[in-house]
Design a protein around this motif. Structure first.
Motif, PDB file in Angstrom:
ATOM      1  N   ILE A 192      45.097  44.187  51.284  1.00  0.00           N
ATOM      2  CA  ILE A 192      44.614  44.016  50.790  1.00  0.00           C
ATOM      3  C   ILE A 192      44.068  42.621  51.220  1.00  0.00           C
ATOM      4  O   ILE A 192      44.636  42.215  50.563  1.00  0.00           O
ATOM      5  CB  ILE A 192      44.753  45.018  49.626  1.00  0.00           C
ATOM      6  CG1 ILE A 192      44.008  44.557  48.179  1.00  0.00           C
ATOM      7  CG2 ILE A 192      45.917  43.562  49.113  1.00  0.00           C
ATOM      8  CD1 ILE A 192      44.212  45.435  47.135  1.00  0.00           C
ATOM      9  N   GLY A 193      42.779  42.942  50.713  1.00  0.00           N
ATOM     10  CA  GLY A 193      41.718  41.619  51.033  1.00  0.00           C
ATOM     11  C   GLY A 193      42.473  40.661  49.958  1.00  0.00           C
ATOM     12  O   GLY A 193      41.567  40.585  49.241  1.00  0.00           O
ATOM     13  N   ASN A 194      42.809  39.268  50.385  1.00  0.00           N
ATOM     14  CA  ASN A 194      42.723  38.640  49.584  1.00  0.00           C
ATOM     15  C   ASN A 194      42.668  37.019  49.665  1.00  0.00           C
ATOM     16  O   ASN A 194      43.128  37.040  51.200  1.00  0.00           O
ATOM     17  CB  ASN A 194      43.693  38.767  47.731  1.00  0.00           C
ATOM     18  CG  ASN A 194      45.622  38.524  49.219  1.00  0.00           C
ATOM     19  OD1 ASN A 194      45.713  37.440  48.949  1.00  0.00           O
ATOM     20  ND2 ASN A 194      45.651  39.388  49.163  1.00  0.00           N
ATOM     21  N   ALA A 195      42.921  36.055  48.918  1.00  0.00           N
ATOM     22  CA  ALA A 195      42.929  34.369  49.380  1.00  0.00           C
ATOM     23  C   ALA A 195      44.152  33.870  48.698  1.00  0.00           C
ATOM     24  O   ALA A 195      43.612  32.290  48.566  1.00  0.00           O
ATOM     25  CB  ALA A 195      41.572  34.061  49.811  1.00  0.00           C
ATOM     26  N   GLY A 196      44.922  34.242  48.762  1.00  0.00           N
ATOM     27  CA  GLY A 196      45.941  33.603  47.617  1.00  0.00           C
ATOM     28  C   GLY A 196      45.422  33.750  46.314  1.00  0.00           C
ATOM     29  O   GLY A 196      44.251  34.460  45.490  1.00  0.00           O
ATOM     30  N   SER A 197      46.118  32.437  45.406  1.00  0.00           N
ATOM     31  CA  SER A 197      45.392  31.828  44.388  1.00  0.00           C
ATOM     32  C   SER A 197      44.004  31.553  44.555  1.00  0.00           C
ATOM     33  O   SER A 197      43.647  30.703  44.874  1.00  0.00           O
ATOM     34  CB  SER A 197      46.301  30.279  43.744  1.00  0.00           C
ATOM     35  OG  SER A 197      47.769  31.060  43.544  1.00  0.00           O
ATOM     36  N   ASP A 250      34.194  47.896  44.295  1.00  0.00           N
ATOM     37  CA  ASP A 250      35.507  47.184  45.103  1.00  0.00           C
ATOM     38  C   ASP A 250      36.221  45.777  44.925  1.00  0.00           C
ATOM     39  O   ASP A 250      36.949  44.791  45.525  1.00  0.00           O
ATOM     40  CB  ASP A 250      35.314  47.312  46.834  1.00  0.00           C
ATOM     41  CG  ASP A 250      35.828  49.119  47.294  1.00  0.00           C
ATOM     42  OD1 ASP A 250      36.231  49.574  46.530  1.00  0.00           O
ATOM     43  OD2 ASP A 250      35.459  49.109  49.128  1.00  0.00           O
ATOM     44  N   ALA A 251      35.976  44.783  43.626  1.00  0.00           N
ATOM     45  CA  ALA A 251      36.311  43.665  43.827  1.00  0.00           C
ATOM     46  C   ALA A 251      37.515  43.922  42.471  1.00  0.00           C
ATOM     47  O   ALA A 251      36.925  44.520  41.932  1.00  0.00           O
ATOM     48  CB  ALA A 251      35.148  42.976  43.252  1.00  0.00           C
ATOM     49  N   LEU A 302      42.474  37.442  42.994  1.00  0.00           N
ATOM     50  CA  LEU A 302      41.408  38.014  43.738  1.00  0.00           C
ATOM     51  C   LEU A 302      41.637  39.321  44.883  1.00  0.00           C
ATOM     52  O   LEU A 302      41.592  38.129  46.268  1.00  0.00           O
ATOM     53  CB  LEU A 302      39.942  37.236  43.205  1.00  0.00           C
ATOM     54  CG  LEU A 302      39.468  37.650  41.664  1.00  0.00           C
ATOM     55  CD1 LEU A 302      40.711  36.871  41.102  1.00  0.00           C
ATOM     56  CD2 LEU A 302      38.326  36.726  41.513  1.00  0.00           C
ATOM     57  N   VAL A 303      40.907  40.205  44.780  1.00  0.00           N
ATOM     58  CA  VAL A 303      41.709  41.051  45.645  1.00  0.00           C
ATOM     59  C   VAL A 303      39.837  42.031  46.310  1.00  0.00           C
ATOM     60  O   VAL A 303      39.078  42.245  45.309  1.00  0.00           O
ATOM     61  CB  VAL A 303      42.532  42.204  45.662  1.00  0.00           C
ATOM     62  CG1 VAL A 303      43.687  41.311  45.297  1.00  0.00           C
ATOM     63  CG2 VAL A 303      41.969  43.012  44.657  1.00  0.00           C
ATOM     64  N   ASN A 304      39.784  42.354  47.999  1.00  0.00           N
ATOM     65  CA  ASN A 304      38.360  42.800  48.160  1.00  0.00           C
ATOM     66  C   ASN A 304      38.856  44.229  48.171  1.00  0.00           C
ATOM     67  O   ASN A 304      40.180  44.198  49.478  1.00  0.00           O
ATOM     68  CB  ASN A 304      38.350  42.382  49.584  1.00  0.00           C
ATOM     69  CG  ASN A 304      37.120  43.479  50.009  1.00  0.00           C
ATOM     70  OD1 ASN A 304      36.624  44.567  49.320  1.00  0.00           O
ATOM     71  ND2 ASN A 304      37.201  43.485  51.096  1.00  0.00           N
TER      72      ASN A 304
END
Ligand SMILES: Cc1cc2nc3c(=O)[nH]c(=O)nc-3n(C[C@H](O)[C@H](O)[C@H](O)COP(=O)(O)OP(=O)(O)OC[C@H]3O[C@@H](n4cnc5c(N)ncnc54)[C@H](O)[C@@H]3O)c2cc1C
Length: 338
Positions: A233-238, A290-291, A301-303
């Motif tokens: 699941i797309g994300n960049a951590g905090s 999808d956000a 936050l996820v994509n």
């Protein structure tokens, strides 16, 4: 060195959002940077240094050149009975480097296991987790200046490290490519187990004798359980930093919000978990198209698939605004927005 044109960055950012680089060049050696950047055409174009894309949100295409750091190598450059100095290529994977250190009984980075990204990006935001920050082991940072084409050497003090901050995020933002980092590691481990979640995990594992490997395993277990895997699941951590506020402001807030958690920073400042603030505003698990906001980690936050960078950014701005309206605290982004 291959120079790609109209190159998709979707696989090069852990949010997995679509963005296109007008030009894209993997850089394996400093000489390649020197050769490439000599051309006049780059002077009028934006340049973006990219590691593994785990701390960046693309909200538009890069109408310029993306320099992907692929400078590899780990070398012992100095050693005493107590310490070792390692010169590491900025394009090495951070977690692989941590495992190399643990495997060789070099102490200092074991609490930072499984943080995604490259070695070259680690000093940029002074990565940290489970009570340790990379500033504690950085001896020197060597970086190529993208405009003056000089190789610059930064001592630990020159880096002006702070909480998720450094001179590379401020004065030199966008101006350098960190090509090597020299780490100073100990041969006699001093274990950092003050962080409550880590202590609890070690307890759960029934650990009697600590070792670098055990600390590393415990950190990996916690992270795997708690953080969403960008491969799934797309994300960049905090997405946001934990805000630091004055004790006086904290006192006022605490009277209105008795459950407000905090961690002392110094005599005048406390740190508030941004996740708590976001959760209180009702965002945890929120999804719009999808956000969304992760259902277990309000700070992430996820994509969910096809969200655009703009949609994720807009959601983040609404979160910031609502936290500000409720608590009077303006959250600062940890993720770099392009
Ligand atoms: C699931 C998950 C968990 C995470 N957990 C943590 C955590 O616990 N602690 C933490 O601190 N971070 C965490 N992060 C954030 C991220 O892992 C780190 O910030 C990491 O250092 C980013 O590395 P990168 O190579 O992917 O950088 P990128 O995303 O490629 O780049 C980030 C920024 O640094 C710049 N940059 C990258 N490389 C260089 C270079 N060589 N020279 C100059 N500038 C450069 C880029 O231009 C960009 O502005 C997490 C991210 C994810 C996805």
């Amino acid at each position: 060195m291959p120079l790609e044109e109209r190159y998709s960055l979707k696989k090069h950012n852990t949010f997995g959002v679509e963005a296109c680089a007008r030009y894209f060049a993997p850089i394996r050696q400093v000489e390649e940077l020197e050769e490439l950047l000599i051309a006049d055409m780059w002077k009028s174009m934006p340049l973006l240094v990219l590691g593994e894309g785990s701390n960046i949100l693309f909200t538009r295409d890069v109408d310029g050149l993306v320099l992907k750091n692929e400078i590899k190598g780990i070398a012992v450059i100095r050693e005493t009975a107590d310490e070792v100095w390692l010169k590491v290529g900025g394009g090495e994977n951070w977690h692989r480097f941590v495992m190399f250190c643990v495997g060789n009984h070099y102490a200092g980075v074991e609490n930072l296991a499984l943080i995604p990204g490259s070695v070259g990006a680690a000093p940029v935001q002074n990565i940290g987790a489970y009570g340790v920050e990379v500033k504690e082991v950085v001896d020197e940072v060597v970086a190529w200046h993208l405009e003056t084409h000089e190789l610059l050497h930064f001592s630990n003090a020159d880096c002006a490290f702070g909480y998720r901050d450094s001179i590379f995020k401020q004065t030199y933002r966008g101006k350098l490519m960190i090509v090597w980092v020299v780490f100073r590691l100990s041969k006699h481990p001093h274990f950092h187990t003050d962080y409550a979640a880590l202590r609890e995990e070690l307890h759960r594992m029934g650990v009697k004798d600590l070792s670098l490997r055990i600390i590393c395993d415990a950190v990996i277990r916690i992270r795997t359980r708690k953080l969403p895997d960008p491969a799934k699941i797309g994300n960049a951590g905090s997405f946001f930093k934990n805000p630091q506020i004055l004790v006086a402001q904290y006192g006022e807030l605490k009277t209105r919000f008795p459950d407000l958690p905090s961690f002392p920073v110094d005599a005048h400042t406390v740190k508030i978990p941004a996740a708590w603030l976001i959760e209180q505003c009702g965002w945890k698990g929120y999804r719009e198209g999808d956000a969304g906001v992760h259902s277990h980690q309000a700070l992430v936050l996820v994509n969910y698939g096809k969200a655009t960078g703009q949609q994720i950014l807009q959601l983040s701005e609404r979160i910031r605004q609502s936290v500000y309206e409720r608590f009077g605290i303006m959250l600062e982004r940890e993720v770099n927005v392009w």
